[in-house]
Design an enzyme around this catalytic site. Structure first.
Site, PDB file in Angstrom:
ATOM      1  N   SER A  59       0.842  -1.205   0.000  1.00  0.00           N
ATOM      2  CA  SER A  59       0.000   0.000   0.000  1.00  0.00           C
ATOM      3  C   SER A  59       0.873   1.250   0.000  1.00  0.00           C
ATOM      4  CB  SER A  59      -0.908   0.011   1.240  1.00  0.00           C
ATOM      5  OG  SER A  59      -0.108   0.119   2.398  1.00  0.00           O
ATOM      6  N   ILE A  61       3.096   4.545  -0.268  1.00  0.00           N
ATOM      7  CA  ILE A  61       4.266   4.955  -1.036  1.00  0.00           C
ATOM      8  C   ILE A  61       4.968   3.747  -1.661  1.00  0.00           C
ATOM      9  CG2 ILE A  61       6.537   6.057  -0.865  1.00  0.00           C
ATOM     10  CD1 ILE A  61       5.469   7.794   1.352  1.00  0.00           C
ATOM     11  N   SER A 189      11.268  10.682   7.087  1.00  0.00           N
ATOM     12  CA  SER A 189      10.109  11.577   7.042  1.00  0.00           C
ATOM     13  C   SER A 189      10.634  12.966   7.327  1.00  0.00           C
ATOM     14  CB  SER A 189       9.134  11.154   8.135  1.00  0.00           C
ATOM     15  OG  SER A 189       8.234  12.209   8.420  1.00  0.00           O
ATOM     16  N   TYR A 202       7.307   8.187  17.098  1.00  0.00           N
ATOM     17  CA  TYR A 202       7.439   8.206  15.639  1.00  0.00           C
ATOM     18  C   TYR A 202       8.593   9.119  15.226  1.00  0.00           C
ATOM     19  CZ  TYR A 202       6.215   9.165  10.749  1.00  0.00           C
ATOM     20  OH  TYR A 202       6.243   9.326   9.392  1.00  0.00           O
ATOM     21  N   LYS A 206      12.134   8.186  13.390  1.00  0.00           N
ATOM     22  CA  LYS A 206      12.618   8.754  12.128  1.00  0.00           C
ATOM     23  C   LYS A 206      13.993   9.399  12.308  1.00  0.00           C
ATOM     24  CE  LYS A 206       9.123   7.523   9.587  1.00  0.00           C
ATOM     25  NZ  LYS A 206       9.280   6.484   8.560  1.00  0.00           N
ATOM     26  N   SER A 237      -2.182   8.249   2.064  1.00  0.00           N
ATOM     27  CA  SER A 237      -2.013   6.794   2.183  1.00  0.00           C
ATOM     28  C   SER A 237      -2.852   6.364   3.374  1.00  0.00           C
ATOM     29  CB  SER A 237      -0.554   6.417   2.386  1.00  0.00           C
ATOM     30  OG  SER A 237      -0.153   6.695   3.712  1.00  0.00           O
TER      31      SER A 237
HETATM   32  C1  LIG Z   1       7.016   7.012   4.638  1.00  0.00           C
HETATM   33  O1  LIG Z   1       7.061   8.189   5.393  1.00  0.00           O
HETATM   34  C2  LIG Z   1       6.001   9.104   5.173  1.00  0.00           C
HETATM   35  C3  LIG Z   1       6.241  10.304   6.025  1.00  0.00           C
HETATM   36  O2  LIG Z   1       6.231   9.967   7.376  1.00  0.00           O
HETATM   37  C4  LIG Z   1       4.681   8.462   5.476  1.00  0.00           C
HETATM   38  O3  LIG Z   1       3.634   9.366   5.176  1.00  0.00           O
HETATM   39  C5  LIG Z   1       4.586   7.220   4.654  1.00  0.00           C
HETATM   40  O4  LIG Z   1       3.385   6.576   4.922  1.00  0.00           O
HETATM   41  C6  LIG Z   1       5.737   6.304   4.934  1.00  0.00           C
HETATM   42  N1  LIG Z   1       5.591   5.124   4.155  1.00  0.00           N
HETATM   43  C7  LIG Z   1       5.313   4.009   4.735  1.00  0.00           C
HETATM   44  C8  LIG Z   1       5.083   2.865   3.834  1.00  0.00           C
HETATM   45  O5  LIG Z   1       5.263   3.915   5.933  1.00  0.00           O
END
Ligand SMILES: *[C@@H]1O[C@H](CO)[C@@H](O)[C@H](O)[C@H]1NC(C)=O
Ligand SMILES: *[C@@H]1O[C@H](CO)[C@@H](O)[C@H](O)[C@H]1NC(C)=O
Length: 326
Positions: A59, A61, A189, A202, A206, A237
């Protein structure tokens, strides 16, 4: 005559300023190096024929990046926990054109089960005979106040967002070294660049990613291992729905709204592919105003903490920004 020339120069300068302001600021959805590389750098088409392993590919990214790389003919190993979702992603990857059935391998596993990492890697290399790119992308977010977070949640979040990536990278590294190089991409992030309120574990995770993968780069770049740390801002997402809170087992469960000002996963994936093709070390992928906040925090840290945050970025304002609501 001189006056005419002067006016001409003034107007040109003004036009240049207006256009570059649009390009550098208003329309910018990535840091300057990244946008430069997208225009004038190497095209991701040069990645054709490479083998990439993407975790968290079912799912968000990860899924979008799979489609983007498939379009350019990058062979794919896709991991995630939901097999039916992975199969759907594979079908869509094949529909992009260049890849054959054999070029997309599904390797479903739970990334927090570190004991499976070697076995899964063997599967990938057994099939493709090599691996060029590892994309550590799986991850979960969080909404919870600092003092409400239990240590158990801290551990779980670091397990998913940090140690899983570190462990998998350690498993893959010897192959990269013996194979004459490789590329590790990791999903950090913009929360890896400053303190995002209401998500301490979180944000901590990161920042930890930044630290671990910076070290990987300093230690191994000379040996042919390229490292790209991707820092996306708010992206559409389902990461919010599955988001941690402060209590073990609880999920945040709020859905994103279509009106939220977030980047599409496909645009995010496009820029990630550019970052891979150009071996950029760290990229910020975000719409305004989150992008500017990143610049401010990085280049004017004291002004950012002493002036900008207290005046303009209260926790409430931050909370709206990260959901893409102004
Ligand atoms: C990757 O990091 C971004 C920013 O925090 C987040 O929005 C995205 O969902 C992350 N991708 C996954 C698969 O966790
Ligand atoms: C690493 O990046 C350099 C450019 O900085 C590139 O020439 C090289 O091919 C890359 N190596 C791998 C394994 O991707």
């Amino acid at each position: 005559m001189d006056a005419v020339l002067m006016w001409f120069i003034c107007v040109c300068t003004l036009l240049f300023a207006v256009f570059s302001f649009r390009w550098f600021y208003v329309d910018a959805d990535g840091d300057l190096t990244l946008l430069w590389a997208e225009r004038y750098g190497r095209s991701p088409a040069e990645l054709r024929g490479k083998v990439a392993w993407i975790t968290g590919a079912s799912s968000g990214i990860g899924e979008a990046l799979a489609y983007e790389l498939a379009k350019y003919g990058v062979k794919l190993a896709l991991s995630g926990t939901k097999v039916d979702r992975l199969e759907a992603v594979k079908t869509e990857c094949l529909a992009q054109g260049p890849l054959k059935d054999d070029d997309v391998l599904l390797v479903p596993f739970d990334i927090t089960d570190f004991s499976k990492h070697s076995e899964c890697f063997e599967k990938v290399v057994g099939h493709f005979k090599k691996l060029d790119i590892l994309v550590n992308n799986a991850g979960r977010s969080q909404r919870a106040r600092f003092d409400e977070i239990t240590t158990e949640v801290d551990y779980q979040l670091f397990g998913t967002n940090v140690f899983s990536h570190v462990s998998l990278t350690r498993v893959v590294l010897p192959h990269f070294l013996s194979n004459g190089g490789g590329h590790v991409m990791v999903n950090s992030s913009i929360a890896g660049k400053y303190g995002l309120p209401n998500s301490a574990s979180y944000t901590g995770s990161k920042h930890a990613i930044q630290g671990y993968f910076e070290c990987l780069r300093t230690e191994f770049e000379a040996k042919g291992v390229n490292v790209t740390v991707a820092c996306p801002g708010p992206v559409f997402s389902n990461v919010i729905e599955r988001c941690f809170t402060g209590t073990p087992g609880e999920v945040f469960g709020e859905k994103q709204k279509e009106t939220d000002k977030r980047m599409s996963t496909s645009r995010c994936a496009q820029l990630m592919a550019v970052a891979l093709a150009n071996n950029l070390d760290e990229v910020w992928i975000s719409l305004q105003p989150s992008l500017s906040i990143c610049y401010l925090s990085q280049y004017m840290p004291t002004v950012f903490r002493r002036v900008i945050i207290p005046r303009f970025l209260t926790p409430q304002k931050f909370a709206k920004l990260r959901e893409g609501r102004n």
